[in-house]
Structures are given as C-alpha cells and as structure tokens.
Design an enzyme around this catalytic site. Structure first.
Site, PDB file in Angstrom:
ATOM      1  N   LYS A  40      -3.928  -3.819  -8.545  1.00  0.00           N
ATOM      2  CA  LYS A  40      -5.074  -3.682  -7.634  1.00  0.00           C
ATOM      3  C   LYS A  40      -6.285  -3.157  -8.397  1.00  0.00           C
ATOM      4  O   LYS A  40      -6.138  -2.485  -9.419  1.00  0.00           O
ATOM      5  CB  LYS A  40      -4.741  -2.730  -6.485  1.00  0.00           C
ATOM      6  CG  LYS A  40      -3.771  -3.326  -5.484  1.00  0.00           C
ATOM      7  CD  LYS A  40      -3.617  -2.448  -4.237  1.00  0.00           C
ATOM      8  CE  LYS A  40      -2.604  -3.077  -3.284  1.00  0.00           C
ATOM      9  NZ  LYS A  40      -2.455  -2.347  -2.011  1.00  0.00           N
TER      10      LYS A  40
ATOM     11  N   ASN B 134       5.106  -8.129   1.871  1.00  0.00           N
ATOM     12  CA  ASN B 134       6.199  -7.497   2.618  1.00  0.00           C
ATOM     13  C   ASN B 134       7.009  -8.676   3.146  1.00  0.00           C
ATOM     14  O   ASN B 134       6.761  -9.199   4.215  1.00  0.00           O
ATOM     15  CB  ASN B 134       5.664  -6.629   3.753  1.00  0.00           C
ATOM     16  CG  ASN B 134       4.978  -5.380   3.211  1.00  0.00           C
ATOM     17  OD1 ASN B 134       5.314  -4.888   2.129  1.00  0.00           O
ATOM     18  ND2 ASN B 134       4.005  -4.869   3.944  1.00  0.00           N
TER      19      ASN B 134
ATOM     20  N   GLU C 117      -9.539  -4.451   5.121  1.00  0.00           N
ATOM     21  CA  GLU C 117      -8.662  -3.435   5.702  1.00  0.00           C
ATOM     22  C   GLU C 117      -9.353  -2.081   5.810  1.00  0.00           C
ATOM     23  O   GLU C 117      -9.229  -1.391   6.823  1.00  0.00           O
ATOM     24  CB  GLU C 117      -7.388  -3.307   4.843  1.00  0.00           C
ATOM     25  CG  GLU C 117      -6.467  -2.178   5.286  1.00  0.00           C
ATOM     26  CD  GLU C 117      -5.198  -2.075   4.439  1.00  0.00           C
ATOM     27  OE1 GLU C 117      -5.009  -2.908   3.521  1.00  0.00           O
ATOM     28  OE2 GLU C 117      -4.391  -1.164   4.706  1.00  0.00           O
TER      29      GLU C 117
ATOM     30  N   ASP D 176      -5.975   2.291  -3.240  1.00  0.00           N
ATOM     31  CA  ASP D 176      -5.690   1.162  -2.357  1.00  0.00           C
ATOM     32  C   ASP D 176      -6.944   0.552  -1.740  1.00  0.00           C
ATOM     33  O   ASP D 176      -7.230   0.813  -0.575  1.00  0.00           O
ATOM     34  CB  ASP D 176      -4.747   1.640  -1.239  1.00  0.00           C
ATOM     35  CG  ASP D 176      -4.112   0.483  -0.516  1.00  0.00           C
ATOM     36  OD1 ASP D 176      -4.284  -0.659  -0.965  1.00  0.00           O
ATOM     37  OD2 ASP D 176      -3.437   0.738   0.507  1.00  0.00           O
TER      38      ASP D 176
ATOM     39  N   GLU E 217      -5.941  -7.849  -8.637  1.00  0.00           N
ATOM     40  CA  GLU E 217      -5.754  -8.084  -7.204  1.00  0.00           C
ATOM     41  C   GLU E 217      -6.914  -7.437  -6.461  1.00  0.00           C
ATOM     42  O   GLU E 217      -7.061  -6.217  -6.453  1.00  0.00           O
ATOM     43  CB  GLU E 217      -4.411  -7.500  -6.719  1.00  0.00           C
ATOM     44  CG  GLU E 217      -4.181  -7.685  -5.222  1.00  0.00           C
ATOM     45  CD  GLU E 217      -2.795  -7.244  -4.745  1.00  0.00           C
ATOM     46  OE1 GLU E 217      -1.799  -7.418  -5.490  1.00  0.00           O
ATOM     47  OE2 GLU E 217      -2.712  -6.709  -3.623  1.00  0.00           O
TER      48      GLU E 217
ATOM     49  N   ARG F 131      -0.849  10.517  -6.482  1.00  0.00           N
ATOM     50  CA  ARG F 131      -0.556   9.098  -6.243  1.00  0.00           C
ATOM     51  C   ARG F 131      -1.353   8.188  -7.182  1.00  0.00           C
ATOM     52  O   ARG F 131      -0.862   7.154  -7.620  1.00  0.00           O
ATOM     53  CB  ARG F 131      -0.847   8.742  -4.783  1.00  0.00           C
ATOM     54  CG  ARG F 131      -0.756   7.255  -4.521  1.00  0.00           C
ATOM     55  CD  ARG F 131      -0.886   6.938  -3.045  1.00  0.00           C
ATOM     56  NE  ARG F 131      -1.140   5.520  -2.855  1.00  0.00           N
ATOM     57  CZ  ARG F 131      -1.493   4.992  -1.701  1.00  0.00           C
ATOM     58  NH1 ARG F 131      -1.633   5.754  -0.625  1.00  0.00           N
ATOM     59  NH2 ARG F 131      -1.706   3.694  -1.597  1.00  0.00           N
TER      60      ARG F 131
ATOM     61  N   TRP G  75       0.088  10.028   2.374  1.00  0.00           N
ATOM     62  CA  TRP G  75      -0.457   9.158   3.418  1.00  0.00           C
ATOM     63  C   TRP G  75      -1.549   9.888   4.205  1.00  0.00           C
ATOM     64  O   TRP G  75      -2.247   9.298   5.012  1.00  0.00           O
ATOM     65  CB  TRP G  75       0.668   8.698   4.366  1.00  0.00           C
ATOM     66  CG  TRP G  75       1.484   7.568   3.802  1.00  0.00           C
ATOM     67  CD1 TRP G  75       1.196   6.855   2.672  1.00  0.00           C
ATOM     68  CD2 TRP G  75       2.697   7.014   4.325  1.00  0.00           C
ATOM     69  NE1 TRP G  75       2.160   5.897   2.471  1.00  0.00           N
ATOM     70  CE2 TRP G  75       3.094   5.972   3.458  1.00  0.00           C
ATOM     71  CE3 TRP G  75       3.491   7.300   5.448  1.00  0.00           C
ATOM     72  CZ2 TRP G  75       4.241   5.202   3.673  1.00  0.00           C
ATOM     73  CZ3 TRP G  75       4.642   6.535   5.659  1.00  0.00           C
ATOM     74  CH2 TRP G  75       5.014   5.497   4.776  1.00  0.00           C
TER      75      TRP G  75
ATOM     76  N   ARG H 215       3.900  -7.148  -8.833  1.00  0.00           N
ATOM     77  CA  ARG H 215       2.846  -6.196  -8.459  1.00  0.00           C
ATOM     78  C   ARG H 215       3.108  -4.799  -9.005  1.00  0.00           C
ATOM     79  O   ARG H 215       4.248  -4.327  -9.026  1.00  0.00           O
ATOM     80  CB  ARG H 215       2.693  -6.125  -6.936  1.00  0.00           C
ATOM     81  CG  ARG H 215       2.198  -7.420  -6.344  1.00  0.00           C
ATOM     82  CD  ARG H 215       2.152  -7.305  -4.834  1.00  0.00           C
ATOM     83  NE  ARG H 215       0.897  -6.842  -4.300  1.00  0.00           N
ATOM     84  CZ  ARG H 215       0.778  -5.947  -3.334  1.00  0.00           C
ATOM     85  NH1 ARG H 215       1.825  -5.338  -2.838  1.00  0.00           N
ATOM     86  NH2 ARG H 215      -0.415  -5.629  -2.869  1.00  0.00           N
TER      87      ARG H 215
ATOM     88  N   HIS I  43      -9.826   7.231   1.256  1.00  0.00           N
ATOM     89  CA  HIS I  43      -8.618   7.309   2.078  1.00  0.00           C
ATOM     90  C   HIS I  43      -8.741   8.327   3.206  1.00  0.00           C
ATOM     91  O   HIS I  43      -7.824   9.117   3.447  1.00  0.00           O
ATOM     92  CB  HIS I  43      -7.418   7.656   1.179  1.00  0.00           C
ATOM     93  CG  HIS I  43      -6.113   7.095   1.688  1.00  0.00           C
ATOM     94  ND1 HIS I  43      -5.496   7.563   2.820  1.00  0.00           N
ATOM     95  CD2 HIS I  43      -5.308   6.091   1.222  1.00  0.00           C
ATOM     96  CE1 HIS I  43      -4.366   6.891   3.021  1.00  0.00           C
ATOM     97  NE2 HIS I  43      -4.244   5.990   2.068  1.00  0.00           N
TER      98      HIS I  43
ATOM     99  N   GLU J 130      -0.625  -9.447   8.348  1.00  0.00           N
ATOM    100  CA  GLU J 130      -0.782  -8.032   7.994  1.00  0.00           C
ATOM    101  C   GLU J 130      -2.192  -7.834   7.444  1.00  0.00           C
ATOM    102  O   GLU J 130      -2.627  -8.543   6.535  1.00  0.00           O
ATOM    103  CB  GLU J 130       0.278  -7.623   6.965  1.00  0.00           C
ATOM    104  CG  GLU J 130       0.186  -6.142   6.611  1.00  0.00           C
ATOM    105  CD  GLU J 130       1.507  -5.546   6.135  1.00  0.00           C
ATOM    106  OE1 GLU J 130       2.552  -6.218   6.234  1.00  0.00           O
ATOM    107  OE2 GLU J 130       1.480  -4.392   5.665  1.00  0.00           O
TER     108      GLU J 130
ATOM    109  N   GLU K 190       6.557   0.955  -0.987  1.00  0.00           N
ATOM    110  CA  GLU K 190       6.455   1.090   0.464  1.00  0.00           C
ATOM    111  C   GLU K 190       7.678   0.524   1.180  1.00  0.00           C
ATOM    112  O   GLU K 190       7.564  -0.213   2.159  1.00  0.00           O
ATOM    113  CB  GLU K 190       5.168   0.416   0.976  1.00  0.00           C
ATOM    114  CG  GLU K 190       3.910   1.043   0.388  1.00  0.00           C
ATOM    115  CD  GLU K 190       2.611   0.478   0.961  1.00  0.00           C
ATOM    116  OE1 GLU K 190       2.594  -0.706   1.325  1.00  0.00           O
ATOM    117  OE2 GLU K 190       1.625   1.241   1.026  1.00  0.00           O
TER     118      GLU K 190
HETATM  119  O1  GCW Z   1      -2.934  -1.095   1.598  1.00  0.00           O
HETATM  120  C1  GCW Z   1      -1.617  -1.227   1.866  1.00  0.00           C
HETATM  121  C2  GCW Z   1      -1.608  -1.883   3.185  1.00  0.00           C
HETATM  122  C3  GCW Z   1      -0.292  -2.539   3.468  1.00  0.00           C
HETATM  123  C4  GCW Z   1       0.011  -3.481   2.317  1.00  0.00           C
HETATM  124  C5  GCW Z   1       0.063  -2.689   1.025  1.00  0.00           C
HETATM  125  C6  GCW Z   1       0.293  -3.568  -0.188  1.00  0.00           C
HETATM  126  C7  GCW Z   1       1.167  -5.562   2.414  1.00  0.00           C
HETATM  127  O2  GCW Z   1      -1.936  -0.948   4.180  1.00  0.00           O
HETATM  128  O3  GCW Z   1      -0.396  -3.218   4.684  1.00  0.00           O
HETATM  129  O4  GCW Z   1       1.209  -4.180   2.526  1.00  0.00           O
HETATM  130  O5  GCW Z   1      -1.148  -2.046   0.823  1.00  0.00           O
HETATM  131  O6  GCW Z   1      -0.674  -3.918  -0.831  1.00  0.00           O
HETATM  132  O7  GCW Z   1       1.429  -3.895  -0.473  1.00  0.00           O
END
Ligand code: GCW
Length: 717
Positions: free
Chosen positions: A376, A226, A409, A381, A403, A352, A559, A340, A537, A183, A307
């Site tokens: 994070k 995941n 990505e 994100d 993190e 968010r 999203w 997490r 984003h 992923e 998610e």
């Molecule tokens: O940024 C998002 C990603 C997902 C990821 C999620 C996360 C592993 O698009 O792919 O899932 O974060 O950090 O859990």
C-alpha cells in the site's frame, strides 16, 4: 400530441441523453466546435485504412468511426488500401507494408510490446497519419490516444508520438464479493452478475473493458482480497472464463484472489500447509484447470495472515513459503502471484506502522521470479495523507508493486469530490534516497531503480453498477487518473485533470481553468477538514464514515483512533521518532533524519511522526492548537470555494451532471463542518484552549457528534 405528453416526452429524451453522459465517462466524443480545428481534422482524416482483422482491430476501427462521427460529423469511409492522401492508417507492425515498416523502424525501436506510435508520415509522396504498435492491443491503445488528441482539441499536424507503458501490470483490484456486495464500495453493487453468468453477457462488461483499455489498464482482479474459495470451483470458473473472453480483445487479463485455505474448503484436504505435498499438488492442478479454460489467466492476488485471512503462518510457515508455493503452480503458464504486504497483528505490540516493513523486509531476495509484493502507498491504510511506505526502495531484490485505493474508504466515500491523482503523484514523487537523491517511489515501481523486470500498479476499484459507474461524477476522474499514472507514473496530476475535464465535460477555458484548480486543490481540502498536520485514522469505527477521534473501546488497540492521535493534556501526535517507536529508522538515513527531527519534519506529516505540545510553534508562528483549528477551518472554506467555482460552470455543463455535483458539494460542505466541529470539540478537551479567531463556533455538542450512528453505511460488509 397534447402539450403535457409533449413535455413528458421532451423530459424523457433529455433525461436519457443526460444520463448517458454520466455513463459515457471520459469517452463523450463531444462535437468539436472550433471551426479551424474541425477543418484541420477533416482535411487530415479523409478515410481510414485498417490493416488486420482481429477482434481487437475491429474494436479499434469501430472506436475511430464512432469518434469521428460524434466529434466531426464524418462517416469515415474505410479504405482497404492506401491510395488517397490524408488518411489514417492503423495496423500492427507485422501488418504494415514493407515501406511503411521501414519508415517506422526507429520508432519501433523506441517502444515496448504494449507501446504505440502515432506519426505523420509521407508514403509514396502522400501525407498520412499512421497508428501502429507491435500487436493489435498496442494499436488499440494508440487509437484511444489519437482520439484523445481530438477530444482535447489538439492539432493533428506533424504528429510524432512513440509512447509505451512504464509498468507491466496495470490492474484494478475489485473488492467484490460473490453476493455482489462490494467491500468499501460506494457506487452500488458489483458489476459481475455471477448468477446470470456465463450465459448472460451484460453490455456493461464490454463497456467496462473499453473504458479500461482507453487508459491502458491491462488487468483486473475480479474478487475481493478477503476471498471466497468458491470462485475457484468449476461452477464459478466457467463464469470467470466468460468474462475473460469479453475482456481479452481489449487487452485485459483476468486475475483472481486465492483464498489460502481453499484446498481445505473446496478440495477436501485437511490442511493448507504450503509444504504439504498434497496441497502443493492441489494448487498445481487448480492452476492447470484454470489455464485450460483461460490460457492468458494473469495469476493470483493474495491477502494472507492479515485481518483474519488464512495464510502460511497458520502452519508455522512464512510469507515466502506461501507465495513461492503458489508461484510454482502458475509459473508453467506464465502466471504471477501478487502477494500483499498489508499485515499487522494483534499479537504484535509494536507500532502498527512498522509491522509490514519488519515482517517483509527480511524476505528480500527470497521470493520466486514470478512473485511481486504488493505494498500500500503508506504504512497504515489509505489515509487522506500518509508518508510513503518505508518498504519502497528497501527491497532491492524483490519486485514491489504499488497499491493505491481509488475507492474513497477514508476520503468521503462517493460523496466527496477529491481528485486522487494528486495524492498518487505525491507518493510516486517521494524520494526514498535508497540509492541516493532521486530514488523516487516511481522508480521503484517502474523497476528502473533496481532493474526489476516485473512491475505493476494496482488500484482498488471505485466502480459499481451505479449508472455513472463511480457514484460521484468526479470519482470517474480517479479511475481515469489511476490508469494514466499506471501507464506513466511520472505524469503530472494537472495534466491528467486537464485531459479528463476536456474529455468528460468541455474544452471551454471557463470550465478548464477554474475546475482544474478546484480538482487539484480538492485533495488538500479533504486533508484539512479530516486529518490535517499528519493526523490519521481518526474516522469512526467499522464503516469509516465520519469522524470518531474519541473511539477507544475496540478490542485491538491499533483499531482505535486514540491509538493514533494520542491526544492528552501535553499535546497530540504519534511519536515515531527515535524517542518514540523509532519507525523513522525504517527509512533511508537521509529520510530518517528529515522525519526524525521535529524541526525538519515536513509540517504536513508532523503529527504522524511527533507528539508535540499544544503550544508548539508552527512555521507560520501559530501555536499548534491554533494552527490545527485553522487548518480544519481552511478545509471547510475550501469546500465552500469549490461550491462557488462549480456554480459558475452551470452554462457549460449538462444540467443533470451539474445538479448532481452541486448537491454532492452541498453534502461535502456539511460533512466538512461535521469533521471540523467534532474533531475540534474533542481535541479541545485536552488542549483546554479557545478556538482562534476565524474558526467558526460549533453548533452542536461533542455528545451529539458521538451519538451519531450509521448502521447501514455502505461498503461495510
Ligand atoms: O483498509 C482496510 C479495509 C478493509 C480491507 C483491508 C485490506 C479488504 O478497511 O476493508 O479489506 O484494508 O486492504 O485488506
């Protein structure tokens, strides 16, 4: 031999030598070609004395021999005891003889369990260099650091280094699935060949462990957050055990992701409620089963109620209940739970960016000792730029681990050259002001701000089975830099770039100076051509490849890129000030004040915190519209400059890596223009203004950019 065969053979030999360079990462051990240094090194390294005989010490010895052979052309003689002058002695504290131990007493007082000493000493009136630590893994760290001294062509006279890692858990998070897809992975498939494990031990597992040990990484989560519960079945645990056995001598512990619903999926229970006695018992037994196989198993990483992942909330429980139940299961064995905080919900209409803080901050002090909350770096994100996450500094009674995302990505996959330590440093240096000035994120992470015992930094790995590990030769620097910063979150990214370049490419100043600058500037370049001035984003849906600021049709509002930029006729940006969602209130008073006021908010974060008009005056006197357009153009220009810099290095770099980077920069240039044109054409619909002078006119229409589809973009499951 015919001429043709000769040419072919030559091609094959040079090809494989080049390909090996890509594979060898920062452990090239290039021949030192400065005569003065070579003679200094040779004079000081007339032999190696190795104390101890563990597997780890043997690895250290092998590494030194390989390094000396390749860099200095000396086949070092291994001595069993110290008679000659000018040798290198390696061994842990308990293996040193009494006199040397005494000589190093104060140095041992300076280091922790994983720290090392590299020191020039005089023993029985003979000069020696000693590498030591409290155990053999620490010695191995010392050995890699010593080799780096040679790799970076520094003197080995009068050495006096005592260095320890500042965090306990320095860990890679692999988002690797059991079918070997990764992923958000852009460097091929997963390294872990589950099908052939446990009997087939790929050489890559060993090389992976070695590379990590060389930068002090001491943990790896093998599986995706995941998660798939199957990894916890005996069939897979046997495979995990085989990997753990390979990694152990390199000081690397294995961790797994725990799917919260595993007791139902593989345990035949009809609930995964963390308060249910059977569930509690199931996890206890599972932990015992794992530790029986892997006595030094690190613990679990958990993504819960995020998610779509299952979690305690499915049973009316909360994150504390879930984390503590698992913590109890691994506690008897010394395991930890990395829980997490990446949560946001479609049922929460709140901004968010506020949700993780809102949910987790009230739990401060409620987690068990062996739980560390993994946060994070920013509240959304892993964007090209985010202000630091407001949770840092806001949970004084809870260990928080950082993190970072090493895999790109949102920063051009493995195609764009972006030096991430610059981004990491910016976050670590941010001042939370939670305990007054100087309360940096780094101090939260290394535990010094609140005296936390458990500390850590995680990096979402960018590693796959591509020949060069990371897809882009320069993405290796992000793996390297992550490890270095996990060891010492106060390191400067320029120092890291310098080291990495010398170890990976060349010590030649004509490479170091310009390419280091190129690396350092690369992070701002990507911000400029993707998301300048605090935008975030606005990438395309799902695969996150390329621009998609127009996307507004996804089921969950948060999203959609339109949710984040909020461009309209009046202006652009997300108002998170008091007048808006009041996300700024999640920071300490000083930081809140700074971000809340549009005048004092750093311009780099402007549109993250404020919705401003197209005519808003920036500090340089430009209107926002002009300034935004010029930033996009600047990003493109910066990539063009990167191309120029790289071209000039041709004669110092092997042709394969030179060509790879050259081609990748060409793509990056094209894609930077794509980002600029697509975003500016889209925003222009709202601003209604012409592009300012100096910004190139798009050669395609907005409709064209919107029509681009990438059904097989990598990393998207
Ligand atoms: O940024 C998002 C990603 C997902 C990821 C999620 C996360 C592993 O698009 O792919 O899932 O974060 O950090 O859990």
């Amino acid at each position: 031999m015919t001429a043709l065969r000769f040419v072919l053979l030559f091609f094959l030999i040079s090809f494989s030598a080049s390909a090996q360079k890509d594979y060898k990462l920062w452990l090239q051990y290039n021949e030192v070609n400065n005569a003065v240094l070579v003679s200094e090194y040779r004079n000081n390294l007339k032999g190696i004395t190795v104390l101890g005989n563990s597997e780890t010490i043997k690895i250290a010895e092998k590494e030194l021999k390989a390094g000396f052979q390749d860099m200095l052309g000396i086949a070092s003689e291994i001595k069993s005891d110290i008679k000659e002058e000018n040798t290198l002695i390696i061994g842990s504290q308990s293996n040193l003889n009494a006199e040397i131990k005494k000589e190093l007493q104060s140095d041992f007082g300076k280091i922790n369990e994983e720290g090392f000493i590299i020191k020039s000493i005089s023993f029985k009136n003979k000069k020696q260099i000693i590498i030591s630590g409290k155990n053999d893994v620490a010695v191995l760290y010392g050995v890699f650091n010593f080799l780096r001294i040679l790799q970076t062509n520094k003197s080995v006279k009068n050495l006096n280094i005592a260095d320890s890692p500042k965090t306990n858990i320095r860990i890679l998070n692999h988002w690797d699935n059991l079918d070997r897809t990764v992923e958000r992975g852009y460097a091929g498939f997963s390294l872990w060949n589950w099908q052939k494990l446990p009997d087939f031990i790929d050489q890559r597992y060993i090389d992976y462990a070695r590379a990590n040990a060389s930068i002090g990484i001491n943990g790896t989560v093998l599986t995706n957050v995941n998660a798939n519960a199957l990894i916890l079945t005996p069939q897979y645990l046997e495979k995990v055990e085989a990997l753990a056995n390979v990694f152990r001598p390199y000081g690397i512990k294995v961790y797994l992701t725990a799917r919260f619903s595993a007791p139902m999926e593989i345990g035949n229970l009809n609930t995964a409620d963390p308060k249910d006695a059977q569930v509690i018992n199931w996890w206890k037994n599972k932990a015992a089963e794992i530790y029986k196989r892997i006595p030094d198993f690190g613990g679990f990483l958990v993504k819960a109620n995020s998610e779509g992942q299952p979690g305690p909330q499915n049973y009316g429980r909360d994150h504390v209940d879930g984390a503590n139940m698992l913590a109890d299961a691994v506690a008897p064995f010394g395991g930890v739970i990395m829980w997490r905080a990446f949560v946001y919900s479609e049922h929460d209409a709140n901004d968010r960016a506020k949700q993780a803080y809102a949910e987790f901050q009230p739990y401060d002090g409620k987690f068990k000792e062996n739980v560390i909350v993994q946060v994070k770096n920013g509240a959304i994100d892993f964007q090209p730029r985010e202000p630091f996450h407001p949770l840092f500094g806001a949970m004084p009674k809870t260990p928080l681990m950082m993190e970072f995302q090493i895999t790109q990505e949102y920063l051009g996959f493995s195609t764009h050259l972006v030096f991430l330590p610059k981004l990491f440093q910016e976050v670590l240096e941010s001042d939370t002001y939670q305990k007054g000035k100087g309360s940096t994120v780094a101090k939260v992470v290394d535990g010094t701000l609140y005296q936390n015992k458990l500390t850590g930094i995680a990096g979402v790995a960018n590693i796959g089975n591509d020949l060069n590990w990371t897809g882009h030769p320069f993405a290796q620097a992000n793996w390297y830099g992550f490890g270095r910063l996990a060891w010492n979150p106060y390191l400067d990214s320029e120092t890291i770039a310098d080291e990495w370049l010398r170890c990976t490419f060349s010590n030649h100043e004509n490479v170091i100076k310009p390419v280091k600058k190129m690396m350092i500037d690369s992070r701002e370049a990507v911000v400029n051509y993707m998301t300048p001035l605090g935008l975030h984003h606005i990438m395309d849906t799902g695969h996150h490849y390329g621009p998609g600021p127009w996307v507004s049709n996804l089921s969950r509002p948060e999203w959609n890129p339109t949710y984040y930029h909020k461009a309209d006729k009046n202006g652009i940006g997300f108002d998170r000030s008091k007048k808006g969602t009041n996300a700024t209130a999640q920071y300490s008073a000083e930081v809140e004040k700074l971000f809340d006021n549009v005048e004092t908010c750093p311009e780099k974060d402007l549109l993250w915190f404020h919705h401003v008009s197209w005519d808003y005056k920036l500090k340089n006197g430009q209107t926002l519209w002009n300034g935004l357009a010029l930033k996009y153009q600047e990003g493109v220009n910066q990539v063009a400059e990167m191309q120029n810099v790289w071209k000039k290095t041709e004669k110092y770099i092997d042709s394969e890596r030179f060509n790879e980077v050259e081609m990748l920069l060409e793509i990056q240039y094209k894609e930077a223009k794509w980002w600029r044109d697509a975003c500016l054409l889209y925003f222009q619909q709202f601003s209604g203004k012409e592009l300012p002078k100096g910004v190139e006119k798009p050669t395609q229409t907005l409709e064209y950019f919107k029509s681009l589809k990438f059904p097989f973009a990598p990393g998207n499951g």
